[in-house]
Scaffold this active site. Structure first.
Site, PDB file in Angstrom:
ATOM      1  N   ARG A  49       0.835  -1.212   0.000  1.00 51.55           N
ATOM      2  CA  ARG A  49       0.000   0.000   0.000  1.00 51.55           C
ATOM      3  C   ARG A  49       0.865   1.256   0.000  1.00 51.55           C
ATOM      4  O   ARG A  49       1.913   1.304   0.641  1.00 51.55           O
ATOM      5  CB  ARG A  49      -0.909   0.023   1.223  1.00 51.55           C
ATOM      6  CG  ARG A  49      -1.956  -1.051   1.191  1.00 51.55           C
ATOM      7  CD  ARG A  49      -2.610  -1.189   2.569  1.00 51.55           C
ATOM      8  NE  ARG A  49      -3.286  -2.456   2.603  1.00 51.55           N
ATOM      9  CZ  ARG A  49      -4.563  -2.631   2.255  1.00 51.55           C
ATOM     10  NH1 ARG A  49      -5.299  -1.593   1.918  1.00 51.55           N
ATOM     11  NH2 ARG A  49      -5.100  -3.826   2.271  1.00 51.55           N
ATOM     12  N   SER A  97      -0.187  -3.489   7.412  1.00 55.79           N
ATOM     13  CA  SER A  97      -1.020  -4.086   6.368  1.00 55.79           C
ATOM     14  C   SER A  97      -2.482  -4.019   6.798  1.00 55.79           C
ATOM     15  O   SER A  97      -2.790  -4.088   7.979  1.00 55.79           O
ATOM     16  CB  SER A  97      -0.628  -5.548   6.150  1.00 55.79           C
ATOM     17  OG  SER A  97      -1.514  -6.175   5.249  1.00 55.79           O
ATOM     18  N   ALA A  98      -3.351  -3.915   5.823  1.00 57.44           N
ATOM     19  CA  ALA A  98      -4.788  -3.994   6.102  1.00 57.44           C
ATOM     20  C   ALA A  98      -5.395  -5.177   5.355  1.00 57.44           C
ATOM     21  O   ALA A  98      -6.581  -5.205   5.089  1.00 57.44           O
ATOM     22  CB  ALA A  98      -5.484  -2.690   5.733  1.00 57.44           C
ATOM     23  N   SER A  99      -4.578  -6.123   4.990  1.00 56.93           N
ATOM     24  CA  SER A  99      -4.939  -7.350   4.269  1.00 56.93           C
ATOM     25  C   SER A  99      -5.948  -7.098   3.154  1.00 56.93           C
ATOM     26  O   SER A  99      -5.649  -6.407   2.198  1.00 56.93           O
ATOM     27  CB  SER A  99      -5.353  -8.449   5.234  1.00 56.93           C
ATOM     28  OG  SER A  99      -6.533  -8.144   5.919  1.00 56.93           O
ATOM     29  N   HIS A 100      -7.145  -7.592   3.287  1.00 58.87           N
ATOM     30  CA  HIS A 100      -8.136  -7.539   2.200  1.00 58.87           C
ATOM     31  C   HIS A 100      -8.954  -6.246   2.171  1.00 58.87           C
ATOM     32  O   HIS A 100      -9.817  -6.095   1.324  1.00 58.87           O
ATOM     33  CB  HIS A 100      -9.092  -8.732   2.353  1.00 58.87           C
ATOM     34  CG  HIS A 100      -9.867  -8.669   3.630  1.00 58.87           C
ATOM     35  ND1 HIS A 100      -9.325  -9.061   4.835  1.00 58.87           N
ATOM     36  CD2 HIS A 100     -11.108  -8.227   3.888  1.00 58.87           C
ATOM     37  CE1 HIS A 100     -10.227  -8.873   5.789  1.00 58.87           C
ATOM     38  NE2 HIS A 100     -11.320  -8.370   5.243  1.00 58.87           N
TER      39      HIS A 100
END
Length: 172
Positions: A49, A97-100
């Site tokens: 990101r 991270s914010a994954s999905h």
């Protein structure tokens, strides 16, 4: 308002999850997870990101400001951070991270020195330090400040681990 959810601290990057909050999380997290010792070591990994580098820089600055070294792992999967925290004998690991979740979101999740998610009680301690004001956390100076190191190709250690533990042959 509670900072930590079920999977770390999350929010829209630069709105809810700001660089100031990342700095505070770095200070409070490092102080808590190293029990205030000078010379600890914390690894940081992130996803791709756009906001990841901004949050990584602020988080690393906060960690260094309490006398802990930072080892930047660059872009690496979340389980890689947990694995390398243990293998590199760090005091903790952090993944950004914010994954999905949508691209504008991001998150900061801490791991113990053994690569496990932190217990709620430890997250509560970090959160309380932030509420009380991170300026109350001791701030070493001079040679006691933390330093930042970048490890190149460290992800190969994690990849080799994944391949070695796979129940199927991955050649070809």
């Amino acid at each position: 308002m509670k900072l930590f959810g079920t999977d770390g601290v999350r929010g829209i990057a630069n709105k809810e999850l700001t660089s100031d909050l990342a700095y505070q999380l770095g200070r409070a997290g490092a102080y808590t997870l190293t029990e205030g010792k000078i010379g600890g070591k914390i690894v940081i990994g992130r996803d791709t990101r756009i906001s990841g580098q901004m949050l990584e820089a602020a988080l690393a600055a906060g960690i260094c400001s309490v006398g802990c070294d930072v080892v930047l792992l660059d872009v690496i999967p979340t389980p890689g951070v947990a694995f390398l925290a243990r293998v590199l004998e760090a005091d903790a690991g952090v993944v950004i991270s914010a994954s999905h979740n949508p691209a504008e979101d991001n998150g900061i999740k801490f791991f113990s020195r053994l690569g496990y998610k932190l217990p709620d009680e430890t997250e509560d301690k970090i959160e309380q330090l932030i509420r009380d004001g991170v300026e109350k956390i001791p701030s070493p100076t001079g040679a006691d400040l933390g330093r930042i190191f970048c490890l190149e190709k460290i992800e190969e250690q994690y990849i080799n681990h994944v391949v070695a533990t796979s129940p199927v042959e991955l050649t070809g």
